[in-house]
Design a protein around this motif. Structure first.
Motif, PDB file in Angstrom:
ATOM      1  N   ALA B  90    -111.837  78.546  36.501  1.00  0.00           N
ATOM      2  CA  ALA B  90    -112.242  78.323  35.002  1.00  0.00           C
ATOM      3  C   ALA B  90    -111.661  77.424  34.662  1.00  0.00           C
ATOM      4  CB  ALA B  90    -112.465  79.360  34.135  1.00  0.00           C
ATOM      5  N   ARG B  91    -111.960  76.358  33.775  1.00  0.00           N
ATOM      6  CA  ARG B  91    -111.254  75.457  33.342  1.00  0.00           C
ATOM      7  C   ARG B  91    -111.640  74.946  31.902  1.00  0.00           C
ATOM      8  NH1 ARG B  91    -108.353  72.327  36.954  1.00  0.00           N
ATOM      9  NH2 ARG B  91    -108.401  70.528  35.781  1.00  0.00           N
ATOM     10  N   VAL B  92    -110.625  74.938  30.939  1.00  0.00           N
ATOM     11  CA  VAL B  92    -110.835  74.695  29.693  1.00  0.00           C
ATOM     12  C   VAL B  92    -110.637  73.043  29.298  1.00  0.00           C
ATOM     13  CG1 VAL B  92    -110.391  74.934  27.288  1.00  0.00           C
ATOM     14  CG2 VAL B  92    -110.472  76.925  28.589  1.00  0.00           C
ATOM     15  N   GLY B 103    -107.123  83.977  32.386  1.00  0.00           N
ATOM     16  CA  GLY B 103    -106.146  84.443  31.610  1.00  0.00           C
ATOM     17  C   GLY B 103    -105.963  84.142  30.010  1.00  0.00           C
ATOM     18  N   GLN B 104    -106.730  82.871  29.664  1.00  0.00           N
ATOM     19  CA  GLN B 104    -106.536  82.490  28.120  1.00  0.00           C
ATOM     20  C   GLN B 104    -107.281  83.256  27.109  1.00  0.00           C
ATOM     21  OE1 GLN B 104    -106.577  78.313  27.864  1.00  0.00           O
ATOM     22  NE2 GLN B 104    -104.411  78.177  28.081  1.00  0.00           N
ATOM     23  N   ILE B 145    -112.440  85.198  22.701  1.00  0.00           N
ATOM     24  CA  ILE B 145    -112.785  85.743  23.741  1.00  0.00           C
ATOM     25  C   ILE B 145    -111.549  85.625  24.777  1.00  0.00           C
ATOM     26  CG2 ILE B 145    -113.887  83.461  24.916  1.00  0.00           C
ATOM     27  CD1 ILE B 145    -115.978  85.136  26.440  1.00  0.00           C
ATOM     28  N   THR B 146    -111.157  86.469  25.589  1.00  0.00           N
ATOM     29  CA  THR B 146    -110.293  86.299  26.527  1.00  0.00           C
ATOM     30  C   THR B 146    -110.847  86.203  27.844  1.00  0.00           C
ATOM     31  OG1 THR B 146    -108.610  87.796  24.881  1.00  0.00           O
ATOM     32  CG2 THR B 146    -108.045  87.586  27.399  1.00  0.00           C
ATOM     33  N   PHE B 151    -111.519  84.794  36.585  1.00  0.00           N
ATOM     34  CA  PHE B 151    -112.775  84.344  35.950  1.00  0.00           C
ATOM     35  C   PHE B 151    -112.974  83.141  36.780  1.00  0.00           C
ATOM     36  CE2 PHE B 151    -115.305  81.837  32.993  1.00  0.00           C
ATOM     37  CZ  PHE B 151    -116.351  82.745  32.808  1.00  0.00           C
ATOM     38  N   GLY B 152    -114.508  83.178  36.924  1.00  0.00           N
ATOM     39  CA  GLY B 152    -114.819  81.936  37.816  1.00  0.00           C
ATOM     40  C   GLY B 152    -115.001  82.126  39.250  1.00  0.00           C
TER      41      GLY B 152
END
Lengths: 222, 480
Positions: B90-92, B103-104, B145-146, B151-152
């Motif tokens: 997962a990338r923001v 984890g963010q 949301i954490t 995730f991903g």
């Protein structure tokens, strides 16, 4: 005094007109007793209705003390009836929910007599017909003769000039019939009433000063 | 006295018929009173709903139109965050710069229900004719949301976001806006001096569920606010949960990545008089053609749910049912009175022969009929009170729903599994539960009296008409 001149009364029956009273000219003097006989349907009751202002003639004049009942408006005829004409019916026509005294009192309501005076006059009228002790009785609690006496008291309580009686003994037995006729005759004499009485009974008719027979709407005085 | 004696005796003679007519009228009038009481109750409930949605003293509310979601083709709005899930996890991404999001915690304070309106428009509205007072507000939602560390990757799924509503309130207009309808149950409300302070008033329901009290702190997009008061709103729907000073909400809020500084999304307006509300509404619509302008009456039309159904039931079905029963009662009363007059023809003929004028006999019959009407009316009022009491006792709480009224929608852009942006709107429809209480009003009592009189007069008039036309000779001949 009644003065009837060329009085005709026609009724419509389907497409036909039926003459109930034909070419009647008649004078009834004040204080006179006229008995009217005749077969059923020959116009006796119609004549009585015309004399009482309960119906209007098709033609002719009906004068009571010079006032033509055929021409007066409804209000004046009603007032004249209230003041001067008393009615007695074969079936008594008492209001069933009113006591004997209240039935008699009903005749004084249109004359606007005060309540105390009304009570006095009612009591006197019931006394004159021998029913003082039955004043609070309802018509259903009275015999036929007592009911007709009540009706006579009602007719006379206002001291009318004219009394119109339509078969007043027609629903009574022989003894009661005599009792009522005797009473009527007594009151007629005492009060100087003009009495027009319709009857089938020749014995009663013979007690009148004048007797007329209605035949097919025509009156023949004997 | 003779008149009253005759009246009493006649009613006693026809007691069963009189009771039957009175009961028919009572049923019709009772139904009218009950329906009127129910309508009054529904109107009161509607007014409570609108009051809770509007706040005390608010005549017109202006909201920014719901923003259109950004299309996939145009890409994400500038400064907005998107997250994608790909082979690398997962990338923001913000403005093309991406980092690993696993984890963010992503926290956002914004609104997907209302577009922002410049605060300068509040001043412009204040200058309009017939406007008495204006206050701006920001209806927002804090959504966080954490993302789990895995995730991903296989087995990692998007957790449910946590969300609560935040209302930026104009502290200089305490009597207008979302806090005005509430009751402070602990602490104090927001003051003008709190304009730039990190203080908050929280809803009593939210305080209870999160075990908060005066002196606690709530966190709004990472900023701690000291709780200075607890407010209880009139209804138990979903009022804003946290009230903060407008300036602080503006500073922290974002709309599609853009700061909300200098913006509001709700404007509360009071007109100089109730008669001027439509004019004020029109003037604001002209001033802000892209905004949604609602008044209490226009908002009432948007109310759905059982309250709306009950209102329709009371107003439509109830009204027609009452009219039908009344027509039936009046008809039956009239027919029975006619029949009674027909049976008394000889009696009336005799009275006419005695010299009674027609109008006196008519008055007698009318008064008998009116007496029955009044008795029916009195019984009807009693039935109406009973009906209203039964409705109040057994009626369930009514719910009213107004779609998009609170502006608590929050945009949440994402691309799970390579998909497009996703929007998350946790509490867009506003549902309020209100108790249904039917109360008999003075107007209902007046209506009952009028209907009783009309019923009596109507029934009596048919019989009287016949009496007036009755010739005494005919009446007597009929029985001879």
């Amino acid at each position: 005094m009644y003065q009837l001149t060329d009085v005709n009364k026609l009724y419509a029956k389907g497409r036909h007109t039926v003459p109930a009273v034909r070419d009647l000219t008649l004078t009834v003097e004040d204080g006179q007793w006229l008995a009217v006989q005749g077969k059923t349907g020959h116009g006796k009751s119609t004549l009585l209705n015309l004399l009482g202002g309960l119906d209007r003639p098709t033609s002719g004049t009906i004068e009571l003390d010079g006032k033509d009942l055929a021409r007066l408006n409804e209000d004046r005829v009603t007032r004249l009836r209230a003041q001067s004409i008393g009615f007695i019916f074969q079936t008594f026509n008492l209001v069933p929910t009113m006591s004997a005294a209240e039935n008699v009192e009903a005749a004084l309501i249109p004359l606007r007599v005060g309540s105390a005076e009304r009570r006095r006059q009612v009591q006197a009228a019931l006394d004159s017909v021998g029913l003082a002790d039955r004043a609070r009785h309802l018509p259903g609690e009275l015999s036929g003769g007592q009911q007709q006496r009540t009706a006579i008291a009602r007719a006379l309580v206002k001291a009318p000039k004219v009394l119109l009686a339509d078969e007043p003994t027609g629903n009574l037995d022989e003894d009661t019939r005599d009792e009522i006729i005797n009473l009527l005759e007594k009151l007629w004499r005492e009060r100087g009433l003009t009495l027009v009485l319709v009857t089938h009974d020749s014995a009663i008719a013979q007690r009148a000063q004048r007797v007329g027979v209605m035949t097919k709407g025509q009156l023949k005085i004997s | 006295m003779f008149f009253v004696t005759y009246l009493r005796r006649e009613l006693r003679r026809r007691m069963r018929q009189a009771i039957f007519i009175a009961l028919g009228l009572a049923l019709g009038i009772g139904l009218v009173v009950t329906v009127t009481a129910a309508s009054a109750g529904v109107r009161k409930a509607q007014s409570q709903v609108l009051k809770s949605l509007y706040g005390v003293g608010t005549d017109v509310t202006v909201t920014g139109k719901a923003p259109k979601p950004p299309s996939l083709a145009s890409g994400p709005p500038k400064n907005s965050q998107t997250f994608t899930v790909g082979p690398g996890g997962a990338r923001v991404c913000t403005n093309g710069k991406c980092h690993n999001a696993a984890g963010q915690t992503i926290d956002n304070l914004g609104s997907t229900s209302y577009s922002p309106i410049s605060q300068s428009e509040v001043a412009a509205i204040a200058r309009l004719k017939n406007v008495k007072a204006v206050a701006g507000g920001l209806a927002l939602s804090d959504t966080s949301i954490t993302l789990p560390k895995h995730f991903g990757q296989a087995g990692g799924s998007l957790p449910t976001p946590a969300s609560f509503s935040v209302q930026g309130a104009d502290t200089s207009h305490a009597s207008l806006g979302p806090l005005s309808a509430g009751t402070i149950t602990a602490g104090r409300s927001l003051r003008a001096a709190d304009a730039n302070s990190d203080v908050a008033v929280i809803d009593s329901g939210y305080a209870k569920s999160h075990k908060l009290k005066v002196g606690s702190t709530v966190t709004v997009v990472g900023h701690k606010f000291a709780v200075v008061g607890i407010v209880e709103q009139p209804q138990s729907g979903s009022p804003p949960q946290v009230y903060v000073p407008l300036a602080r909400a503006q500073a922290l809020g974002k709309a599609l990545g853009k700061s909300l500084k200098g913006d509001v999304n709700t404007i509360y307006v009071t007109a100089t008089s109730a008669a001027n509300i439509p004019a004020v509404q029109r003037e604001i619509e002209n001033l802000l053609p892209s905004a949604t302008v609602t008044s209490a009456s226009s908002l009432a039309k948007q109310v759905t749910g059982s309250l709306s159904s009950t209102a329709r039931l009371a107003n439509d079905l109830g009204r027609w049912l009452s009219i039908l029963v009344l027509i039936a009662a009046f008809t039956v009363a009239s027919l029975l009175t006619m029949a009674a007059v027909a049976r008394r023809v000889r009696e009336f003929g005799t009275l006419k022969a005695l010299g009674w004028r027609s109008r006196r006999i008519v008055a007698q019959v009318m008064s008998e009929s009116l007496t029955v009407g009044v008795i029916g009316g009195a019984a009807g009022v009693g039935l109406g009170f009973a009906g209203a009491a039964i409705i109040t006792a057994v009626a369930p709480k009514l719910s009213a729903t107004i779609a998009g009224s609170t502006g608590q929608g929050v945009a949440f852009a994402g691309a799970a599994g390579g998909g497009g942006p996703q929007f998350f709107s946790p509490a867009v429809p506003h549902t309020v539960a209100v108790p249904m209480s039917a109360s008999v009003t003075l107007a209902a009592l007046v209506a009952a009296v009028v209907l009783a009189l009309v019923g009596g007069l109507l029934a009596g008039s048919f019989g009287s008409w016949r009496i007036a036309r009755l010739r005494p000779a005919d009446a007597l001949a009929r029985v001879a």
